[in-house]
Design a protein around this motif. Structure first.
Motif, mmCIF file in Angstrom:
data_model
loop_
_atom_site.group_PDB
_atom_site.id
_atom_site.type_symbol
_atom_site.label_atom_id
_atom_site.label_comp_id
_atom_site.label_asym_id
_atom_site.label_seq_id
_atom_site.Cartn_x
_atom_site.Cartn_y
_atom_site.Cartn_z
ATOM 1 N N LYS A 86 -50.765 26.017 -10.406
ATOM 2 C CA LYS A 86 -50.166 25.059 -9.481
ATOM 3 C C LYS A 86 -49.998 23.727 -10.186
ATOM 4 C CE LYS A 86 -52.029 27.057 -5.212
ATOM 5 N NZ LYS A 86 -52.833 26.796 -3.993
ATOM 6 N N GLN A 87 -48.885 23.059 -9.883
ATOM 7 C CA GLN A 87 -48.698 21.730 -10.453
ATOM 8 C C GLN A 87 -49.732 20.752 -9.913
ATOM 9 O OE1 GLN A 87 -44.379 21.295 -9.586
ATOM 10 N NE2 GLN A 87 -44.222 20.680 -11.725
ATOM 11 N N ASN A 88 -50.005 20.881 -8.607
ATOM 12 C CA ASN A 88 -50.987 20.029 -7.956
ATOM 13 C C ASN A 88 -51.888 20.899 -7.089
ATOM 14 O OD1 ASN A 88 -49.784 17.287 -8.719
ATOM 15 N ND2 ASN A 88 -48.061 18.227 -7.625
ATOM 16 N N GLU A 89 -53.126 20.520 -6.953
ATOM 17 C CA GLU A 89 -54.070 21.312 -6.167
ATOM 18 C C GLU A 89 -53.614 21.487 -4.727
ATOM 19 O OE1 GLU A 89 -57.966 19.746 -6.402
ATOM 20 O OE2 GLU A 89 -58.145 19.996 -8.577
ATOM 21 N N ALA A 90 -52.873 20.516 -4.213
ATOM 22 C CA ALA A 90 -52.435 20.582 -2.814
ATOM 23 C C ALA A 90 -51.251 21.516 -2.616
ATOM 24 C CB ALA A 90 -52.072 19.183 -2.324
ATOM 25 N N ASP A 91 -50.618 21.973 -3.708
ATOM 26 C CA ASP A 91 -49.456 22.844 -3.582
ATOM 27 C C ASP A 91 -49.837 24.149 -2.905
ATOM 28 O OD1 ASP A 91 -48.031 20.917 -4.853
ATOM 29 O OD2 ASP A 91 -47.879 21.957 -6.773
#
Length: 304
Positions: A86-91
């Motif tokens: 994931k690019q960001n953990e929230a993705d």
């Protein structure tokens, strides 16, 4: 430490990918990284097998179920590796999914077609690079007017993340799953020749314990068994050579094995003559004289 068995374990493959990354051997790193879900998919989902249209399981030549490698690969990536992509953990979703990773694996390892950028060939084109620096994940993707999806992958980041996913799975399941099934058997033949080349060719028979130990030390380059331990160690096998001292010659245990050669270490004692004596070394002798006599009686394959 030298080992006769130097088989590649699963975790050795991960370690080698990491070394390739460190050494900037990008082709090797990517090729090995793309095989990790192959191995782990088989370990995680052995029940996922290929079937005929009527539902029957396809069997291989050994009459065992045939792995559905693609399905295992995609499923393992989506279940266990996606979190690391994931690019960001929230993705909500990973940047690259199991299906796309499987496509990259097939194209890179077998076809190399996805890199020619021909829309007629593939709907997704991968663009490999290093030092991309285009995002947090070092990945980039875009969709063109002709609906071809272009995905740029930084090899270093891809391999690092795949190794992290593989290590995470290994640490969680190493005690539960049988990773040994996917070891690669490798023999170090140089080490094999040095450590265990003769298959117990020599049995030593001497009355004096200290003298036996001294002789075994002199003959350390060979595989020598003490006669007291030979029967249990050899089992049904027979040695190629007996080394005896004249004080035990009358025991004649070695006479029952007509195939073995006999080297007599002769002192001043009068001994019974026998045609079973192949070679005699008269005491005193130097260590090299003894080793030379032993080498002359062993087959060429047994010499270092």
């Amino acid at each position: 430490m030298p080992r006769r068995d130097v088989s590649f374990r699963f975790i050795d493959r991960v370690w080698e990918i990491e070394r390739n990354i460190s050494d900037e051997r990008w082709q090797s790193a990517l090729a090995l990284a793309l095989t990790l879900p192959d191995i782990l998919g088989g370990i995680a989902y052995p029940e996922v097998v290929r079937r005929y249209r009527d539902g029957r399981i396809m069997l291989d030549k050994q009459k065992k179920p045939t792995r559905d490698v693609g399905s295992q690969y995609i499923r393992w990536f989506d279940d266990y590796a996606a979190l690391f992509f994931k690019q960001n953990e929230a993705d909500a979703d990973p940047y690259i999914c199991g299906e796309r990773c499987w496509q990259l694996r097939c194209e890179y390892l077998h076809q190399n077609k996805g890199f020619i950028n021909d829309p007629a060939e593939q709907e997704v084109h991968f663009h490999l690079g290093v030092n991309c620096g285009s995002s947090v994940c070092e990945f980039d993707k875009s969709e063109t007017e002709d609906e071809v999806l272009n995905i740029r992958i930084d090899i270093e980041q891809f391999c690092i993340r795949m190794c992290r996913a593989a290590r995470s799975y290994y640490e969680e399941f190493a005690e539960i799953k049988d990773f040994n099934l996917y070891n690669t058997p490798v023999l170090d033949f140089l080490s094999w020749e040095k450590e265990e080349p003769k298959e117990n060719e020599i049995v030593l028979i001497a009355g004096n314990v200290r003298y036996r130990k001294a002789l075994m030390s002199v003959l350390s380059e060979f595989s020598v068994l003490d006669f007291a331990d030979a029967a249990e160690a050899l089992g049904v096998k027979r040695p190629l050579l007996y080394i005896i001292t004249d004080e035990v010659l009358l025991q004649k245990e070695f006479l029952r094995d007509n195939r073995a050669k006999v080297l007599l270490l002769k002192g001043n004692a009068a001994v019974e003559k026998t045609n079973r004596i192949t070679k005699t070394v008269r005491m005193p002798f130097s260590p090299e004289e003894l080793r030379s006599a032993v080498r002359s009686l062993l087959p060429e394959r047994s010499r270092l």
